[in-house]
Design a protein around this motif. Structure first.
Motif, PDB file in Angstrom:
ATOM      1  N   TRP A 184      36.745  -2.554 -79.696  1.00 49.65           N
ATOM      2  CA  TRP A 184      35.908  -2.249 -80.855  1.00 49.65           C
ATOM      3  C   TRP A 184      36.589  -1.326 -81.857  1.00 49.65           C
ATOM      4  CZ3 TRP A 184      34.865   2.908 -81.381  1.00 49.65           C
ATOM      5  CH2 TRP A 184      35.059   3.702 -80.244  1.00 49.65           C
ATOM      6  N   ASP A 185      37.548  -0.509 -81.384  1.00 47.02           N
ATOM      7  CA  ASP A 185      38.242   0.411 -82.284  1.00 47.02           C
ATOM      8  C   ASP A 185      39.595  -0.104 -82.743  1.00 47.02           C
ATOM      9  OD1 ASP A 185      39.548   0.601 -79.882  1.00 47.02           O
ATOM     10  OD2 ASP A 185      39.432   2.787 -79.714  1.00 47.02           O
ATOM     11  N   GLY A 186      39.925  -1.370 -82.387  1.00 52.24           N
ATOM     12  CA  GLY A 186      41.151  -1.984 -82.886  1.00 52.24           C
ATOM     13  C   GLY A 186      42.341  -1.928 -81.964  1.00 52.24           C
ATOM     14  N   VAL A 187      42.235  -1.290 -80.785  1.00 50.71           N
ATOM     15  CA  VAL A 187      43.349  -1.249 -79.833  1.00 50.71           C
ATOM     16  C   VAL A 187      43.527  -2.635 -79.219  1.00 50.71           C
ATOM     17  CG1 VAL A 187      44.261  -0.176 -77.740  1.00 50.71           C
ATOM     18  CG2 VAL A 187      42.950   1.196 -79.381  1.00 50.71           C
ATOM     19  N   LEU A 188      44.788  -3.020 -78.972  1.00 49.79           N
ATOM     20  CA  LEU A 188      45.132  -4.362 -78.517  1.00 49.79           C
ATOM     21  C   LEU A 188      45.415  -4.405 -77.010  1.00 49.79           C
ATOM     22  CD1 LEU A 188      47.607  -5.277 -81.410  1.00 49.79           C
ATOM     23  CD2 LEU A 188      45.215  -5.970 -81.198  1.00 49.79           C
ATOM     24  N   TYR A 189      44.971  -5.494 -76.387  1.00 53.35           N
ATOM     25  CA  TYR A 189      45.133  -5.677 -74.933  1.00 53.35           C
ATOM     26  C   TYR A 189      45.495  -7.128 -74.636  1.00 53.35           C
ATOM     27  CZ  TYR A 189      42.686  -1.216 -74.762  1.00 53.35           C
ATOM     28  OH  TYR A 189      42.328   0.091 -74.945  1.00 53.35           O
ATOM     29  N   ASP A 190      46.046  -7.339 -73.422  1.00 53.77           N
ATOM     30  CA  ASP A 190      46.362  -8.703 -72.985  1.00 53.77           C
ATOM     31  C   ASP A 190      45.114  -9.472 -72.563  1.00 53.77           C
ATOM     32  OD1 ASP A 190      49.241  -8.657 -73.252  1.00 53.77           O
ATOM     33  OD2 ASP A 190      49.268  -7.297 -71.536  1.00 53.77           O
ATOM     34  N   CYS A 191      44.093  -8.752 -72.092  1.00 51.01           N
ATOM     35  CA  CYS A 191      42.870  -9.428 -71.669  1.00 51.01           C
ATOM     36  C   CYS A 191      41.711  -8.443 -71.693  1.00 51.01           C
ATOM     37  CB  CYS A 191      43.018 -10.045 -70.274  1.00 51.01           C
ATOM     38  SG  CYS A 191      43.015  -8.823 -68.931  1.00 51.01           S
ATOM     39  N   ASP A 192      40.519  -8.975 -71.567  1.00 43.69           N
ATOM     40  CA  ASP A 192      39.301  -8.172 -71.599  1.00 43.69           C
ATOM     41  C   ASP A 192      39.223  -7.212 -70.422  1.00 43.69           C
ATOM     42  OD1 ASP A 192      36.699  -7.541 -72.675  1.00 43.69           O
ATOM     43  OD2 ASP A 192      35.833  -8.684 -71.041  1.00 43.69           O
ATOM     44  N   PHE A 193      39.763  -7.601 -69.273  1.00 44.51           N
ATOM     45  CA  PHE A 193      39.721  -6.729 -68.098  1.00 44.51           C
ATOM     46  C   PHE A 193      40.661  -5.543 -68.268  1.00 44.51           C
ATOM     47  CE2 PHE A 193      38.859 -11.097 -66.388  1.00 44.51           C
ATOM     48  CZ  PHE A 193      37.489 -10.939 -66.347  1.00 44.51           C
ATOM     49  N   ASN A 194      41.869  -5.800 -68.773  1.00 41.41           N
ATOM     50  CA  ASN A 194      42.781  -4.695 -69.072  1.00 41.41           C
ATOM     51  C   ASN A 194      42.162  -3.745 -70.092  1.00 41.41           C
ATOM     52  OD1 ASN A 194      44.661  -5.787 -67.356  1.00 41.41           O
ATOM     53  ND2 ASN A 194      46.259  -6.048 -68.891  1.00 41.41           N
TER      54      ASN A 194
END
Length: 391
Positions: A328-338
């Motif tokens: 929600w704050d724009g940080v990027l991840y490989d997946c929703d669980f990470n």
């Protein structure tokens, strides 16, 4: 759309589910204990402890790491391919507080909401991708939460993304369709041809309410009837309605095709409800479900179940290979669980700066990066897996 509007008028007098959810949260001694620990120690400390509990279970089993298991199966190294799915968790505010929720959403999560600036930056990246030679790589905008529809920017995001020709997915909990102020939500989704992927962990009222809260099954059925009245799930309508099953305990999801047939028979026979597909997903051993496993003394057995049912074919099709997950704050991840474990995509690899949507000029900047994995990832490769995410 007249049928959906008429059906909506029948439930306009419905009160919000939020007061009941808050009551249940207040009465849940185990949840209150968890929230107290969260306040005292902080989210990062609890997440570290959760990881250690999983690792101690794997050590006791003599199980190799997830990386080693993938390497032995010939599905390593795990690297990102060109992203096809842009998944935005638009906020953690929800009218429910489900026991299995891996994002720990609830009516109390009012602060974690995507701003208009965050949504606009996501739209800029999507427009840039679509304008690239060949039409870019992103084909799907996957909007999740919380209850994503309760974010004030949800409709703006859908309206702005619809002209891009992307498939738009709304991860819907069904009961939100009956919340005050959402009387026209079904018509809105249908008008923009949004694909609805709706949570319904069972076709039994007792099982659903046990997982998701008092009265949730009844409201979910009403929500499904509203969607059907608008054409969702109806053959030839072009409006896709998929349901999502997750186990009610420490066991793996059964075969999808057989369970889908049972859902269609039970929901069709009892309520006249139709839908397109059933997606059967494992529970991930993180957050509220990890708390459940710890309380039951079942973490070791569940991790053993995941490890012993490792499926190399599921590993070949992990969602992290082609999904870009945005918090929600724009940080990027490989997946929703990470994302829920705050294992962000980092600049320069491990222990680098967390990358955000403002740090990249293009979605393709992330192609070929190593995927961050840990012991929770066994949940995505056990049996039929947990990472199809409706694709």
């Amino acid at each position: 759309m007249a049928r959906a509007s008429a059906a909506a008028s029948d439930v306009q007098s419905r009160t919000s589910l939020i007061p009941e959810t808050l009551e249940d949260m207040e009465a849940d001694a185990e949840l209150k204990e968890h929230l107290a620990a969260l306040e005292a120690a902080g989210q990062q400390a609890l997440t570290r402890e959760e990881r250690l509990k999983r690792q101690r279970s794997l050590d006791a089993l003599g199980a190799p790491s997830f990386y080693a298991t993938c390497a032995e199966a010939g599905v390593a190294p795990l690297k990102r391919s060109a992203a096809r799915i842009f998944q935005l968790n638009i906020g953690l505010y929800c009218n429910q507080a489900c026991t299995h929720c891996h994002v720990e959403s609830s009516p109390r999560r009012t602060a974690e909401q995507a701003s208009r600036d965050t949504v606009d930056r996501c739209l800029d990246l999507l427009r840039s991708d679509r304008a690239a030679p060949g039409g870019g790589t992103i084909t799907t905008l996957d909007i999740t939460g919380g209850a994503p529809e309760l974010n004030t920017n949800f409709r703006y995001l859908v309206e702005q993304a619809a002209p891009l020709g992307l498939e738009i997915i709304d991860r819907c909990n069904l009961t939100v369709l009956l919340e005050p102020g959402q009387e026209d939500l079904v018509d809105f989704l249908a008008r923009h041809k949004v694909r609805v992927v709706a949570s319904l962990p069972c076709y039994s009222e007792d099982n659903v309410d046990k997982q998701r809260g008092r009265g949730v099954f009844e409201r979910s059925i009403e929500g499904l009837k509203l969607l059907n009245a608008a054409g969702y799930g109806v053959l030839g309508s072009g409006l896709q309605l998929d349901l999502v099953y997750n186990p009610g305990g420490a066991f793996l999801a059964p075969g999808q095709s057989k369970l889908e047939a049972a859902y269609k028979s039970e929901l069709g026979g009892a309520y006249g409800i139709v839908f397109n597909r059933l997606l059967a997903l494992n529970n991930m051993p993180i957050k509220r479900f990890a708390d459940f496993l710890t309380r039951k003394g079942a973490m070791k057995d569940y991790m053993g179940l995941l490890v012993n049912n490792f499926n190399a074919a599921a590993a070949e099709h992990l969602m992290c290979r082609e999904t870009l997950s945005v918090r929600w704050d724009g940080v990027l991840y490989d997946c929703d669980f990470n994302q829920q474990l705050d294992m962000a995509i980092e600049e320069g690899g491990k222990s680098g700066k967390q990358l955000t949507i403002w740090d990249i000029s293009s979605i393709t900047d992330l192609t070929s990066r190593p995927i961050r994995c840990d012991n929770h990832c066994f949940g995505c490769t056990a049996g039929s897996g947990s990472s199809c995410q409706g694709q």
